[in-house]
Scaffold this motif. Structure first.
Motif, PDB file in Angstrom:
ATOM      1  N   GLY A  63       0.771  -0.881  -0.048  1.00  0.00           N
ATOM      2  CA  GLY A  63      -0.683  -0.207  -0.132  1.00  0.00           C
ATOM      3  C   GLY A  63       0.560   0.999   0.154  1.00  0.00           C
ATOM      4  O   GLY A  63       1.765   0.954   0.141  1.00  0.00           O
ATOM      5  N   PRO A  64       0.607   2.057  -0.164  1.00  0.00           N
ATOM      6  CA  PRO A  64       0.911   3.911  -0.146  1.00  0.00           C
ATOM      7  C   PRO A  64       1.519   4.374   1.125  1.00  0.00           C
ATOM      8  O   PRO A  64       2.796   4.423   1.199  1.00  0.00           O
ATOM      9  CB  PRO A  64      -0.237   4.653  -0.616  1.00  0.00           C
ATOM     10  CG  PRO A  64      -1.806   3.946  -0.800  1.00  0.00           C
ATOM     11  CD  PRO A  64      -1.112   3.089  -0.808  1.00  0.00           C
ATOM     12  N   GLU A  65       0.971   3.720   2.030  1.00  0.00           N
ATOM     13  CA  GLU A  65       1.279   4.362   3.698  1.00  0.00           C
ATOM     14  C   GLU A  65       2.876   3.331   3.448  1.00  0.00           C
ATOM     15  O   GLU A  65       3.541   4.448   4.163  1.00  0.00           O
ATOM     16  CB  GLU A  65       0.685   3.752   4.078  1.00  0.00           C
ATOM     17  CG  GLU A  65       0.187   2.153   4.570  1.00  0.00           C
ATOM     18  CD  GLU A  65      -0.100   1.461   3.224  1.00  0.00           C
ATOM     19  OE1 GLU A  65      -0.513   0.454   3.520  1.00  0.00           O
ATOM     20  OE2 GLU A  65      -0.905   2.233   2.490  1.00  0.00           O
ATOM     21  N   LYS A  66       2.956   2.196   2.532  1.00  0.00           N
ATOM     22  CA  LYS A  66       4.071   1.794   3.447  1.00  0.00           C
ATOM     23  C   LYS A  66       5.453   2.770   2.834  1.00  0.00           C
ATOM     24  O   LYS A  66       6.525   2.893   3.132  1.00  0.00           O
ATOM     25  CB  LYS A  66       4.758   0.239   2.516  1.00  0.00           C
ATOM     26  CG  LYS A  66       3.185  -0.165   2.750  1.00  0.00           C
ATOM     27  CD  LYS A  66       3.712  -0.744   4.040  1.00  0.00           C
ATOM     28  CE  LYS A  66       2.120  -1.827   4.919  1.00  0.00           C
ATOM     29  NZ  LYS A  66       2.215  -3.177   3.746  1.00  0.00           N
ATOM     30  N   ALA A  67       5.169   3.620   1.619  1.00  0.00           N
ATOM     31  CA  ALA A  67       6.490   4.610   1.571  1.00  0.00           C
ATOM     32  C   ALA A  67       6.640   5.724   1.911  1.00  0.00           C
ATOM     33  O   ALA A  67       7.686   6.046   2.107  1.00  0.00           O
ATOM     34  CB  ALA A  67       6.218   5.015  -0.253  1.00  0.00           C
ATOM     35  N   PHE A  68       6.247   6.241   3.279  1.00  0.00           N
ATOM     36  CA  PHE A  68       6.467   6.457   4.283  1.00  0.00           C
ATOM     37  C   PHE A  68       5.911   6.183   5.876  1.00  0.00           C
ATOM     38  O   PHE A  68       5.974   7.242   6.546  1.00  0.00           O
ATOM     39  CB  PHE A  68       4.579   8.339   4.264  1.00  0.00           C
ATOM     40  CG  PHE A  68       4.826   8.455   2.577  1.00  0.00           C
ATOM     41  CD1 PHE A  68       5.432   9.733   2.318  1.00  0.00           C
ATOM     42  CD2 PHE A  68       4.066   7.852   2.157  1.00  0.00           C
ATOM     43  CE1 PHE A  68       5.322  10.050   1.318  1.00  0.00           C
ATOM     44  CE2 PHE A  68       3.653   8.362   0.472  1.00  0.00           C
ATOM     45  CZ  PHE A  68       4.428   9.619  -0.198  1.00  0.00           C
ATOM     46  N   ASP A  69       6.836   4.799   5.930  1.00  0.00           N
ATOM     47  CA  ASP A  69       6.897   4.041   6.878  1.00  0.00           C
ATOM     48  C   ASP A  69       7.450   4.528   8.325  1.00  0.00           C
ATOM     49  O   ASP A  69       7.791   4.040   8.942  1.00  0.00           O
ATOM     50  CB  ASP A  69       5.803   2.832   7.301  1.00  0.00           C
ATOM     51  CG  ASP A  69       6.812   1.918   6.623  1.00  0.00           C
ATOM     52  OD1 ASP A  69       7.532   2.360   6.269  1.00  0.00           O
ATOM     53  OD2 ASP A  69       5.798   0.829   5.728  1.00  0.00           O
ATOM     54  N   GLY A  70       9.115   5.208   7.792  1.00  0.00           N
ATOM     55  CA  GLY A  70      10.044   5.163   8.170  1.00  0.00           C
ATOM     56  C   GLY A  70      11.069   3.209   8.574  1.00  0.00           C
ATOM     57  O   GLY A  70      11.974   3.691   8.354  1.00  0.00           O
ATOM     58  N   ASP A  71      10.353   2.668   7.728  1.00  0.00           N
ATOM     59  CA  ASP A  71      10.782   0.953   7.259  1.00  0.00           C
ATOM     60  C   ASP A  71      11.342   1.114   6.308  1.00  0.00           C
ATOM     61  O   ASP A  71      10.838   0.731   5.099  1.00  0.00           O
ATOM     62  CB  ASP A  71       9.669   0.491   7.989  1.00  0.00           C
ATOM     63  CG  ASP A  71      10.545  -1.424   7.797  1.00  0.00           C
ATOM     64  OD1 ASP A  71      11.544  -1.355   7.507  1.00  0.00           O
ATOM     65  OD2 ASP A  71       9.354  -2.368   8.117  1.00  0.00           O
ATOM     66  N   SER A  72      12.675   1.038   6.088  1.00  0.00           N
ATOM     67  CA  SER A  72      13.383   1.145   4.907  1.00  0.00           C
ATOM     68  C   SER A  72      13.167  -0.813   3.900  1.00  0.00           C
ATOM     69  O   SER A  72      13.605  -0.411   2.831  1.00  0.00           O
ATOM     70  CB  SER A  72      14.808   1.420   4.862  1.00  0.00           C
ATOM     71  OG  SER A  72      16.032   0.037   5.573  1.00  0.00           O
ATOM     72  N   ALA A  73      12.448  -1.365   5.105  1.00  0.00           N
ATOM     73  CA  ALA A  73      12.025  -2.812   4.907  1.00  0.00           C
ATOM     74  C   ALA A  73      10.793  -2.756   3.711  1.00  0.00           C
ATOM     75  O   ALA A  73      10.527  -3.769   3.213  1.00  0.00           O
ATOM     76  CB  ALA A  73      12.486  -3.753   5.193  1.00  0.00           C
ATOM     77  N   THR A  74       9.376  -1.882   3.647  1.00  0.00           N
ATOM     78  CA  THR A  74       8.614  -1.960   3.525  1.00  0.00           C
ATOM     79  C   THR A  74       9.226  -0.998   2.370  1.00  0.00           C
ATOM     80  O   THR A  74       9.148  -0.307   2.322  1.00  0.00           O
ATOM     81  CB  THR A  74       7.732  -1.306   4.448  1.00  0.00           C
ATOM     82  OG1 THR A  74       7.798  -0.134   4.607  1.00  0.00           O
ATOM     83  CG2 THR A  74       7.446  -2.838   5.418  1.00  0.00           C
ATOM     84  N   ARG A  75       7.692  -1.359   1.626  1.00  0.00           N
ATOM     85  CA  ARG A  75       7.708  -0.688   0.013  1.00  0.00           C
ATOM     86  C   ARG A  75       5.773   0.063  -0.535  1.00  0.00           C
ATOM     87  O   ARG A  75       4.922  -1.005  -0.234  1.00  0.00           O
ATOM     88  CB  ARG A  75       8.874  -1.043  -0.986  1.00  0.00           C
ATOM     89  CG  ARG A  75       8.062  -2.720  -1.119  1.00  0.00           C
ATOM     90  CD  ARG A  75       9.214  -3.006  -2.151  1.00  0.00           C
ATOM     91  NE  ARG A  75       8.977  -4.494  -3.118  1.00  0.00           N
ATOM     92  CZ  ARG A  75       8.075  -4.703  -4.305  1.00  0.00           C
ATOM     93  NH1 ARG A  75       8.173  -4.243  -5.201  1.00  0.00           N
ATOM     94  NH2 ARG A  75       8.668  -6.179  -4.331  1.00  0.00           N
ATOM     95  N   TRP A  76       6.108   0.809  -1.441  1.00  0.00           N
ATOM     96  CA  TRP A  76       5.199   0.673  -2.422  1.00  0.00           C
ATOM     97  C   TRP A  76       4.729   0.404  -3.706  1.00  0.00           C
ATOM     98  O   TRP A  76       6.206   0.378  -4.194  1.00  0.00           O
ATOM     99  CB  TRP A  76       4.269   2.232  -1.941  1.00  0.00           C
ATOM    100  CG  TRP A  76       3.203   2.329  -3.332  1.00  0.00           C
ATOM    101  CD1 TRP A  76       1.873   2.394  -3.505  1.00  0.00           C
ATOM    102  CD2 TRP A  76       3.394   3.013  -4.933  1.00  0.00           C
ATOM    103  NE1 TRP A  76       1.586   2.513  -4.800  1.00  0.00           N
ATOM    104  CE2 TRP A  76       2.822   2.909  -6.021  1.00  0.00           C
ATOM    105  CE3 TRP A  76       4.845   3.998  -5.357  1.00  0.00           C
ATOM    106  CZ2 TRP A  76       2.582   3.690  -6.564  1.00  0.00           C
ATOM    107  CZ3 TRP A  76       4.714   4.313  -6.727  1.00  0.00           C
ATOM    108  CH2 TRP A  76       3.652   3.908  -7.527  1.00  0.00           C
TER     109      TRP A  76
END
Length: 446
Positions: A63-76
């Motif tokens: 999801g788009p929120e993954k690019a802004f969650d501060g976690d470099s392992a998750t992604r949009w």
């Protein structure tokens, strides 16, 4: 990957003092030319945890929120093989942007724009890439002011889609604090025709699969959950085979088709959903999530004094800052059924209580309206209405466009993805192909 480079110094025989002076000038010049290195410490990260939307998602885990969650392992990640695609973040009112840092996954953009907007409609370009090669892009020295920032990809570097591990926006936040209590809700009405996934033309299994991919906190249905007469056997044979997969997380309301049951109005509906649809002993109820108060109503019985009195009492007790109501029959609609005056008395009660949002079905299309009062007058303090009747039943044409109607889509099955915070709300209409068909502005609760 964006790189900054300087020309190599010329080979000369120069006295040491001149060499030293030249080195100091060169260092000073680099510090001025490379603000991402010299001035980064002064930048403030303003995008982390903010509400985000996108043109599409590969599936619900990206999801788009993954690019802004501060976690470099998750992604949009966007849908594959389609241009253009975009990712957007709400920075709050009057944010000032000085730097944007992008970290691409393998699926990167060779061409894209970084843009900013005050209202999510008119966009101003901050940066343009025409020869991207992935990795990290660090855009510095930007000057932009607005509420929404987006990365708008126009050409992919791979056969896949677009995918970003992180988007970091630096600058100065607006005067309002970052929203808290963010959560996502998926909603649809007019869902289960009498067909199953064995038929390629059967739509409700596709909308159910989409709804699951979006992975919301819970699901809303806006009536006519089962066609045609909503018998218990029909619910078990059709609805249960698709949307029934997340029945325990569904908060439904009935439509007119639930009243056609030969066993009695709402008999099959009540037997199938049980206490999920009758948590307070009636087919109308309310509940809270975050700073939101949700009111689920039975528009088949808006002439019932008991329901009307319950609604007034419920709203009087409410302590939450944002209010959403949902029921089947829309007061305003540009579709085949058109405007339904049965809902006007309820709108008056909701409007007087400062309600923000109303969700409806009945007409089998998607439509969003600008804020308006119960008499159809546009006003900033009005109620935003969405018709979301494309959950699986046969689409209806748009017939008479109503005042204040801002967007209408017919013939494309899909669901509403609502992104809510303690103070704001926005949504997307997402088609079963995972592509966003419409994105709404971000509204602030009354």
């Amino acid at each position: 990957m964006r790189l900054s480079a300087s020309a190599p110094p010329r080979r000369t025989t120069t006295p040491f003092s001149l060499v030293l002076a030249a080195v100091l000038l060169l260092v000073g010049g680099l510090l001025l030319a490379l603000p991402d290195r010299a001035g980064a410490a002064a930048d403030t990260l303003i995008s982390q945890g903010r509400p985000a939307t996108s043109s599409s998602v590969e599936d619900g885990t990206f999801g788009p929120e993954k690019a802004f969650d501060g976690d470099s392992a998750t992604r949009w990640a966007s849908a594959e093989g389609v241009d253009p695609q975009w990712l957007r973040v709400d920075l709050g009112p009057s944010a000032t942007v000085s730097r944007v840092k992008l970290v691409w996954e393998t699926a990167y953009a060779t061409a894209y724009r970084v843009e900013i907007s005050a209202d999510g409609v008119a966009w101003t370009r901050l940066a343009t890439e025409t020869a991207g090669n992935g990795g990290t892009d660090d855009w510095t020295g930007l000057t932009g002011q607005g509420r929404h920032l987006r990365v708008y990809g126009t050409a992919r570097g791979t056969p896949y889609g677009y995918s970003l591990y992180t988007v970091e926006v630096y600058g100065t936040s607006g005067t309002t604090p970052p929203p808290t209590g963010s959560f996502t809700v998926v909603a649809a009405g007019d869902i289960a025709a009498q067909c199953t996934a064995s038929s390629s033309s059967c739509a409700h299994p596709k909308t159910a699969a989409l709804a699951q991919r979006l992975a919301p906190a819970f699901y809303l249905t806006m009536g006519d959950n089962q066609y045609d007469d909503a018998l218990l056997s029909d619910f078990r044979n059709y609805y249960d085979k698709s949307w029934g997969a997340f029945k325990a997380k569904t908060r439904p309301v009935p439509g007119n088709h639930e009243t056609y049951d030969p066993a009695g109005p709402l008999a099959g509906y009540k037997a199938y959903f049980g206490s999920i649809a009758y948590p307070q002993g009636e087919p109308y109820y309310s509940y809270d999530q975050g700073n939101w108060h949700f009111v689920a109503l039975d528009s088949n019985s808006f002439d019932d004094p008991a329901q009307i009195q319950w609604l007034k009492d419920d709203l009087a007790r409410n302590t939450k800052g944002c209010v959403a109501a949902y029921f089947h029959h829309p007061l305003y609609s540009s579709g085949g059924h058109g405007n339904d005056p049965v809902s006007k008395p309820v709108w008056k009660i909701l409007y007087a209580a400062g309600a923000d949002l109303v969700l409806n079905g009945h007409d089998h299309h998607y439509e969003r309206f600008a804020p308006q009062d119960p008499d159809g007058r546009a006003t900033a303090g009005g109620i935003v209405e969405i018709v979301g009747g494309m959950g699986g039943a046969e689409p209806y044409d748009i017939e008479t466009v109503q005042p204040n109607s801002q967007k209408r889509i017919s013939g494309t099955y899909g669901v509403l993805r609502l992104d809510l915070t303690d103070t704001t709300y926005t949504w997307q209409y997402v088609g079963v192909d995972d592509r966003v068909k419409d994105s709404a502005p971000t509204y602030t609760c009354h």
